[in-house]
Each structure stands twice: as C-alpha cells, then as structure tokens.
Scaffold this motif. Structure first.
Motif, mmCIF file in Angstrom:
data_model
loop_
_atom_site.group_PDB
_atom_site.id
_atom_site.type_symbol
_atom_site.label_atom_id
_atom_site.label_comp_id
_atom_site.label_asym_id
_atom_site.label_seq_id
_atom_site.Cartn_x
_atom_site.Cartn_y
_atom_site.Cartn_z
ATOM 1 N N ASN A 342 6.859 -7.289 5.342
ATOM 2 C CA ASN A 342 5.632 -6.577 4.980
ATOM 3 C C ASN A 342 5.605 -6.309 3.477
ATOM 4 O O ASN A 342 5.615 -5.171 3.018
ATOM 5 C CB ASN A 342 5.538 -5.262 5.763
ATOM 6 N N GLN A 381 -2.402 -10.138 10.117
ATOM 7 C CA GLN A 381 -2.514 -8.926 9.307
ATOM 8 C C GLN A 381 -3.882 -8.778 8.643
ATOM 9 O O GLN A 381 -4.118 -7.809 7.916
ATOM 10 C CB GLN A 381 -1.429 -8.931 8.219
ATOM 11 N N SER A 400 -2.282 -6.595 -2.246
ATOM 12 C CA SER A 400 -2.212 -5.765 -1.039
ATOM 13 C C SER A 400 -0.796 -5.727 -0.484
ATOM 14 O O SER A 400 -0.282 -4.666 -0.102
ATOM 15 C CB SER A 400 -3.174 -6.296 0.023
ATOM 16 N N GLN A 403 1.428 -3.575 -2.726
ATOM 17 C CA GLN A 403 1.205 -2.149 -2.519
ATOM 18 C C GLN A 403 1.803 -1.673 -1.197
ATOM 19 O O GLN A 403 2.338 -0.567 -1.100
ATOM 20 C CB GLN A 403 -0.296 -1.843 -2.555
ATOM 21 N N ARG A 404 1.730 -2.508 -0.183
ATOM 22 C CA ARG A 404 2.338 -2.146 1.102
ATOM 23 C C ARG A 404 3.835 -1.876 0.942
ATOM 24 O O ARG A 404 4.356 -0.871 1.431
ATOM 25 C CB ARG A 404 2.139 -3.277 2.113
ATOM 26 N N GLU A 405 4.503 -2.794 0.266
ATOM 27 C CA GLU A 405 5.948 -2.640 0.118
ATOM 28 C C GLU A 405 6.278 -1.450 -0.771
ATOM 29 O O GLU A 405 7.226 -0.698 -0.504
ATOM 30 C CB GLU A 405 6.554 -3.922 -0.456
ATOM 31 N N ARG A 407 4.530 1.290 -1.167
ATOM 32 C CA ARG A 407 4.312 2.530 -0.419
ATOM 33 C C ARG A 407 5.403 2.750 0.622
ATOM 34 O O ARG A 407 5.796 3.890 0.891
ATOM 35 C CB ARG A 407 2.940 2.494 0.250
ATOM 36 N N GLN A 408 5.889 1.663 1.194
ATOM 37 C CA GLN A 408 6.965 1.789 2.173
ATOM 38 C C GLN A 408 8.234 2.323 1.512
ATOM 39 O O GLN A 408 8.888 3.237 2.030
ATOM 40 C CB GLN A 408 7.234 0.428 2.815
#
Length: 493
Positions: A342, A381, A400, A403-405, A407-408
C-alpha cells in the motif's frame, strides 16, 4: 611470529584473525609499528615481500615435509595451460635476450620443458609470436592481459560458489558488468560480497531484467548503501565529467589572481546569490577531501591552479576508478511483496513509465507476472481501470500511493510518540528535528512542535541538527532551512 621476532631482533605486538568470508580462507596479521625499544619498527622491503613467505614455507615443511620433486614438477605443469599470469611467465619476461625475445632454453631440462609448453600456450592465445626458431616475441600487454583473464576466472569461480544454491541460474547467463561499455542495469540483488580485502572492494551479483546474471564490481564502496538481498536496484556508471560549478570557479579565480572565495564570486557576478556561491564552496570542499587539486586558506579563500579543470577531471577519473558504479535502490522490498504493498513501488513506476525496462529471460518473466498482479491490485484500489484489454492509470496514482504510505508510517509514529500528526501542506516549518524516518525508498525528517509532529523530505544538512530547533520555508518544492532559535541563523538551501 616467534621466528619473525628472532629475524628482526625485537619483540613484536601483533594480532591475527582468520577470515573465511571470501572464496579463499586466509589470515590477516597486524603489527604494531613500534619495537621493544619504543622506536619505529623498520622492516626491510625484501623481508616483507619474500622473507616472511620463506619463513612460513619452512614451518610448513617442518609439519608436512618438503615438497617432492614430483609435486614441484606437477605444480609447474599445471601452470602451462592456465589463463592467468604465472610464475613461468614471470621467469620468461626476466630472461629476454638483447633483442627482447623469449626462448625456452634453460640449463635444467624440467624448466626448459615448462617454458616450451608455456610459450606454445601463449602463442595459441595470441600473446606470443615465434619470430625465429625457438625465439618468441611476447605481447607488450602480456602481463596485464593475463592478469585480467585471471581476475575473470576468479569472478566466474566466485559466482559458481555463491550461486550454488540456485540451480536455475546457469553459467551461460553470467556477465561481468563493464560500466564503461554497458547500459545501466536494473535487477534484483542475489549476493553481496567482498573481495580484495586489502582495498576493501565489494561486489554485487544481480539477477537483471535483461535475462542475465551480472557480477558488479562496486569498488571501494564501504559507504555505499547497496540494499538488502532481493532488493531491486539500478546500477549505472559513475559519471566522469566537469560540472558547471568547476568552470565557474575557474573563471572567477582567473579574474582574481588564482583565488576563489564567496565574496570574490559575488563581486565578479552581481547576479549570483549567496546560496549559489556557497554551493561552489561545497564543491571545492568535496574535491579537497579526495585530492590535492585545490588548496584552502585560513581566510576562507581557495587557491585555484591555472590547470584547475584538468585537475578536477583527473580527480573525477580517480574517484570513478575507486567506485566505478552508482547504485540506486529502487525498492528494498522483494518483488513478491511489491504486488500488494500500500505505497509506491518500482512496479508502479514501471506501469506509468514512458520507456519501461525491457524484460527478458526467466527473471523478466517473473517481473511481467508481478506487473500483471500489481495492475489488478491497482484496479481493485480504484487507482486504475481496464480499457480495451489494457490498464489505464489515474494521473495522481503515484502521489496517492505515496500519501497512503506516509500516513500509515505517521500513524504508527503517532502511537509510538503520543503526538498528533500534522500533515505538511506547504509554507513554513518550525520545530525540533528529532530523526530521519524511512518511508519506502525515501527519507523524511520528523519535526516535532508542541503536541504534534510533521514529516517533510529529509536533506543531508539536517544530519547534525538532531534535537535542535530548526525552521524552514518551502519554495517551489524545495525547503530552505534555518538552524537555531533566532531568525537570523544561517540559511541552507
């Protein structure tokens, strides 16, 4: 070592270690350079080059007995056909006649037989030519050529040894990477190793997308981060070229009696900024660390020689000889783990690349399969869709995923630190720099302020600022940093 002490007439302080980390087990011995009278330990060159070896041979003979004549002859006969520089070659080169020709003749029949056989081998290899009956002209590059052939043989043997557990990789696919001639490589790290310990040279064995298995000499690469096993990397030749900064430095110095400084630069070119001139000083500092091409003066100026550009180019060549390749980590994750990761992966970059890597051989087939699986995951996804049998990707797909990684990782840090995460959206950054955080293949700086923290792209200038107050402002995607609590601290672009 007791025998060496007797030979040198002094007690020695030494340590030794047995190494089994190369294809040839060996022992390193380190001597303290002081004798038992607290004077410098001086050892004759001849004793270092031959005497120690002779003493070691004597001790081995005591344990195992001297080599028999048959063993000595057999060892010499094995050298006749070897594709490397041998003791017979050395003796032939030392015995050239006044015309520079080599002859097999020798008073000892065994030695004459060895020389004759070796000259025949060299002739078949194109490294010797018979100019008269029993008289051979040796190739001027004979030693260099044979040593290169020997190194090649050693490399092949190393690859065989290190890849023994991979029966699917056959010697037919081996390639010794020549960065001066080959295009950049992309592949998976199979093996990391060390060779030539006296020079701390290292190597990688890559399973590349071109279908071959490559041996890559990293050179003196102790500081290179070349990834973990199974990491995806790109290998390219270290560039040897002058930079614009080198030419500007030479130009400014030529107008100032061979001296360069920031003040002289700004006076010479009123349109230049302080930050621009400081970048040139950093270039000079890098050159000074690796050569004597430039000279720093206590007043902060630099003495620049008239042949500055030639000196810099020589330094670049020397640097490339020590580290012939640059290794960029494309992904620390194995290919199989990229499929459902992700975050941004090398597979995603290949999906949207204008010129993706050519995929050949068995590893290329595995990459193609991973790409197909990744495309399916991206469709699931909502980051891509299928159209006319092909995948189409959203324009912001990579952003995108990034940013996912981010935020994780930030969410996990928030739990660990007990602080809220504030996403940086441009503008000013202020707070205490705590540490660097790895996010995928990128580095971010963790900046803490009051009860929250943010993550921004990391830069090397932050390395020495851990625990200190920093501030910065983002302009055109680049952050200019100030260090210290005041607003008048040095600005680092």
């Amino acid at each position: 070592m007791h025998q060496i002490e007797q030979d040198l007439g002094t007690r020695l302080e030494w340590v030794a270690v047995d190494h089994f980390n190369t294809g040839h087990p060996h022992t390193h011995i380190v001597l303290r350079g002081i004798d038992d009278r607290d004077q410098n330990l001086v050892i004759a060159r001849e004793y270092i080059s031959r005497g120690i070896t002779m003493r070691a041979a004597e001790l081995v003979n005591l344990d195992l007995g001297p080599r028999t004549t048959r063993e000595i002859i057999a060892a010499g006969q094995r050298e006749i056909a070897q594709e490397r520089f041998t003791a017979i070659d050395r003796r032939l080169m030392r015995s050239l006649d006044e015309n520079g020709l080599a002859s097999p003749w020798h008073a000892h029949p065994t030695e004459q037989s060895l020389r004759a056989g070796r000259l025949g081998t060299l002739a078949r290899m194109g490294l010797a030519a018979e100019e008269a009956k029993g008289r051979y002209r040796l190739d001027p590059a004979l030693e260099d050529t044979l040593r290169a052939m020997g190194r090649r043989g050693d490399i092949i043997a190393t690859m065989d040894e290190r890849l023994r557990a991979r029966p699917d990789i056959v010697p037919h696919d081996y390639v010794i990477h020549d960065p001066a001639r080959a295009a950049p490589l992309v592949g998976r790290v199979l093996v990391r190793g060390q060779t030539g310990e006296h020079h701390d040279r290292r190597y990688l064995i890559l399973e590349a997308t071109d279908g071959h298995t490559h041996y890559v000499d990293l050179g003196s690469a102790a500081q290179l981060d070349h990834g973990r096993d199974n990491a995806m990397v790109r290998v390219s030749a270290t560039p040897v070229q002058l930079r614009d900064a080198d030419r500007i430095i030479a130009e400014v110095a030529a107008a100032n009696q061979g001296t360069y400084s920031i003040d002289r630069h700004l006076k010479y070119d009123p349109s230049a900024t302080q930050r621009f001139a400081e970048a040139h000083v950093r270039r000079l500092e890098a050159i000074r660390r690796g050569s004597d091409a430039v000279e720093w003066s206590p007043d902060g100026s630099w003495k620049i020689a008239p042949d500055h550009l030639d000196r810099v180019l020589a330094w670049e060549r020397d640097r490339a000889a020590k580290r012939p390749v640059e290794v960029d980590i494309l992904s620390d994750r194995p290919l199989e783990q990229m499929v459902r990761h992700n975050g941004v992966t090398w597979l995603d970059e290949q999906c949207v690349a204008a010129k993706p890597e050519r995929l050949q051989g068995s590893f290329g087939a595995r990459v193609r399969e991973a790409l197909n699986q990744r495309r399916q995951w991206l469709i699931e996804q909502g980051l891509a869709w299928g159209e006319d049998g092909a995948a189409r990707y959203k324009p912001n797909m990579l952003a995108s995923l990034r940013q996912r990684e981010l935020r994780q990782v930030a969410g996990q840090l928030s739990q660990d630190l007990g602080l809220d995460y504030a996403e940086h959206r441009g503008g000013r950054i202020e707070g205490t720099y705590r540490k660097a955080v790895q996010v995928g293949t990128g580095k971010y700086a963790l900046i803490e302020k009051s009860r929250e923290f943010t993550l921004v792209p990391w830069r090397p200038v932050l390395e020495r600022q851990i625990g200190r107050q920093v501030s910065g402002i983002e302009r055109a995607g680049t952050i200019s940093w100030r260090f210290g609590r005041g607003r008048s601290g040095p600005e680092i672009g």
